[in-house]
Write an enzyme that holds these catalytic residues in place. Structure first.
Site, PDB file in Angstrom:
ATOM      1  N   TYR A  49       0.824  -1.218   0.000  1.00  0.00           N
ATOM      2  CA  TYR A  49       0.000   0.000   0.000  1.00  0.00           C
ATOM      3  C   TYR A  49       0.858   1.268   0.000  1.00  0.00           C
ATOM      4  O   TYR A  49       0.407   2.318   0.486  1.00  0.00           O
ATOM      5  CB  TYR A  49      -0.940   0.000   1.209  1.00  0.00           C
ATOM      6  CG  TYR A  49      -2.191  -0.836   1.019  1.00  0.00           C
ATOM      7  CD1 TYR A  49      -3.138  -0.502   0.034  1.00  0.00           C
ATOM      8  CD2 TYR A  49      -2.453  -1.939   1.819  1.00  0.00           C
ATOM      9  CE1 TYR A  49      -4.296  -1.253  -0.135  1.00  0.00           C
ATOM     10  CE2 TYR A  49      -3.625  -2.700   1.656  1.00  0.00           C
ATOM     11  CZ  TYR A  49      -4.528  -2.350   0.678  1.00  0.00           C
ATOM     12  OH  TYR A  49      -5.675  -3.085   0.513  1.00  0.00           O
ATOM     13  N   PHE A  57      -5.317   6.961   7.188  1.00  0.00           N
ATOM     14  CA  PHE A  57      -5.682   5.575   7.527  1.00  0.00           C
ATOM     15  C   PHE A  57      -4.565   4.571   7.219  1.00  0.00           C
ATOM     16  O   PHE A  57      -4.764   3.363   7.375  1.00  0.00           O
ATOM     17  CB  PHE A  57      -6.979   5.157   6.815  1.00  0.00           C
ATOM     18  CG  PHE A  57      -6.950   5.278   5.310  1.00  0.00           C
ATOM     19  CD1 PHE A  57      -6.428   4.267   4.519  1.00  0.00           C
ATOM     20  CD2 PHE A  57      -7.481   6.397   4.678  1.00  0.00           C
ATOM     21  CE1 PHE A  57      -6.406   4.361   3.140  1.00  0.00           C
ATOM     22  CE2 PHE A  57      -7.459   6.504   3.290  1.00  0.00           C
ATOM     23  CZ  PHE A  57      -6.925   5.483   2.517  1.00  0.00           C
ATOM     24  N   ARG A 102     -18.718  -6.118  -1.370  1.00  0.00           N
ATOM     25  CA  ARG A 102     -18.535  -5.273  -0.190  1.00  0.00           C
ATOM     26  C   ARG A 102     -19.862  -4.964   0.487  1.00  0.00           C
ATOM     27  O   ARG A 102     -19.946  -4.935   1.717  1.00  0.00           O
ATOM     28  CB  ARG A 102     -17.763  -4.004  -0.579  1.00  0.00           C
ATOM     29  CG  ARG A 102     -16.266  -4.304  -0.769  1.00  0.00           C
ATOM     30  CD  ARG A 102     -15.558  -3.198  -1.478  1.00  0.00           C
ATOM     31  NE  ARG A 102     -14.098  -3.298  -1.355  1.00  0.00           N
ATOM     32  CZ  ARG A 102     -13.259  -2.474  -1.974  1.00  0.00           C
ATOM     33  NH1 ARG A 102     -13.722  -1.501  -2.744  1.00  0.00           N
ATOM     34  NH2 ARG A 102     -11.958  -2.618  -1.820  1.00  0.00           N
ATOM     35  N   ASN A 112     -13.223  -4.185   4.506  1.00  0.00           N
ATOM     36  CA  ASN A 112     -14.178  -4.258   3.394  1.00  0.00           C
ATOM     37  C   ASN A 112     -13.990  -5.489   2.497  1.00  0.00           C
ATOM     38  O   ASN A 112     -14.312  -5.466   1.309  1.00  0.00           O
ATOM     39  CB  ASN A 112     -14.169  -2.950   2.592  1.00  0.00           C
ATOM     40  CG  ASN A 112     -12.808  -2.635   2.005  1.00  0.00           C
ATOM     41  OD1 ASN A 112     -11.870  -3.409   2.151  1.00  0.00           O
ATOM     42  ND2 ASN A 112     -12.714  -1.514   1.330  1.00  0.00           N
TER      43      ASN A 112
HETATM   44  P1  GDP Z   1     -10.101   0.633  -2.880  1.00  0.00           P
HETATM   45  O1  GDP Z   1      -9.339   0.832  -4.169  1.00  0.00           O
HETATM   46  O2  GDP Z   1     -11.596   0.603  -3.077  1.00  0.00           O
HETATM   47  O3  GDP Z   1      -9.615  -0.553  -2.078  1.00  0.00           O
HETATM   48  O4  GDP Z   1      -9.869   1.943  -1.981  1.00  0.00           O
HETATM   49  P2  GDP Z   1      -8.562   2.829  -1.682  1.00  0.00           P
HETATM   50  O5  GDP Z   1      -7.440   2.488  -2.611  1.00  0.00           O
HETATM   51  O6  GDP Z   1      -9.006   4.255  -1.600  1.00  0.00           O
HETATM   52  O7  GDP Z   1      -8.157   2.406  -0.182  1.00  0.00           O
HETATM   53  C1  GDP Z   1      -7.451   1.212   0.066  1.00  0.00           C
HETATM   54  C2  GDP Z   1      -8.056   0.539   1.281  1.00  0.00           C
HETATM   55  O8  GDP Z   1      -7.864   1.381   2.422  1.00  0.00           O
HETATM   56  C3  GDP Z   1      -9.569   0.334   1.235  1.00  0.00           C
HETATM   57  O9  GDP Z   1      -9.968  -0.817   0.537  1.00  0.00           O
HETATM   58  C4  GDP Z   1      -9.908   0.248   2.709  1.00  0.00           C
HETATM   59  O10 GDP Z   1      -9.595  -1.040   3.247  1.00  0.00           O
HETATM   60  C5  GDP Z   1      -8.965   1.287   3.314  1.00  0.00           C
HETATM   61  N1  GDP Z   1      -9.592   2.614   3.415  1.00  0.00           N
HETATM   62  C6  GDP Z   1      -9.947   3.459   2.406  1.00  0.00           C
HETATM   63  N2  GDP Z   1     -10.477   4.600   2.874  1.00  0.00           N
HETATM   64  C7  GDP Z   1     -10.429   4.495   4.227  1.00  0.00           C
HETATM   65  C8  GDP Z   1     -10.813   5.372   5.293  1.00  0.00           C
HETATM   66  O11 GDP Z   1     -11.311   6.471   5.078  1.00  0.00           O
HETATM   67  N3  GDP Z   1     -10.616   4.898   6.574  1.00  0.00           N
HETATM   68  C9  GDP Z   1     -10.048   3.678   6.824  1.00  0.00           C
HETATM   69  N4  GDP Z   1      -9.887   3.298   8.101  1.00  0.00           N
HETATM   70  N5  GDP Z   1      -9.680   2.832   5.841  1.00  0.00           N
HETATM   71  C10 GDP Z   1      -9.872   3.225   4.562  1.00  0.00           C
END
Ligand code: GDP
Length: 139
Positions: A49, A57, A102, A112
């Site tokens: 990541y 986060f 999800r 998720n």
């Molecule tokens: P994805 O591509 O849908 O997986 O979303 P992102 O790349 O934006 O974020 C990666 C992962 O980080 C997500 O799948 C969630 O597990 C986590 N995540 C994203 N947004 C948030 C947030 O606002 N708060 C927290 N605690 N975790 C988040």
């Protein structure tokens, strides 16, 4: 044909949802080209990541992703990246469409249930992070 990296995240594995998610993957027409259960270290989760380093986060996300076993998969289908993200639904399960993974299985925006690459360049990086070329079986 296109490939994408999918993860059944630790929350879903712990809740014994692996089989139900794999069933959806196959029913929706994806070929599983590689699959392995992994227990990521914190450092490995941070490397995966890395693009999110600096986000509020990041610490919580990488702790969660290294908190228990996950299942990593190489999925293949026409337009696999978009189709897998459609099947997963929105990041926040409260905003995910009815019938998506999800919406059905996630318990919070962080926990998720599944991950999917978001673009061809990300898919190439993420597939190589977990699988060597020889592990991607020919059909
Ligand atoms: P994805 O591509 O849908 O997986 O979303 P992102 O790349 O934006 O974020 C990666 C992962 O980080 C997500 O799948 C969630 O597990 C986590 N995540 C994203 N947004 C948030 C947030 O606002 N708060 C927290 N605690 N975790 C988040």
């Amino acid at each position: 044909m296109e490939r994408t990296l999918a993860i059944i995240k630790p929350d879903a594995v712990e809740r014994r949802l692996t089989g139900r998610i794999l069933e959806r993957i196959e029913a929706e027409g994806f070929q599983i080209r590689a699959m392995r259960m992994v227990r990521l270290t914190k450092k490995e989760a941070e490397g995966f990541y890395a693009v999110h380093r600096g986000r509020p986060f990041f610490e919580s996300l990488t702790s969660f992703m290294s908190s228990g076993p996950a299942v990593v998969l190489a999925l293949e289908a026409p337009d696999a990246i978009r189709r897998w993200r459609d099947l997963m639904g929105a990041t926040n399960p409260a905003q995910a469409a009815e019938g998506t993974l999800r919406r059905t299985f996630a318990t919070s925006i962080e926990r998720n249930a599944t991950h999917g690459s978001d673009a061809p360049e990300t898919a190439a990086f993420e597939l190589a992070y977990f699988f060597r070329g020889v592990e991607l079986v020919e059909m």
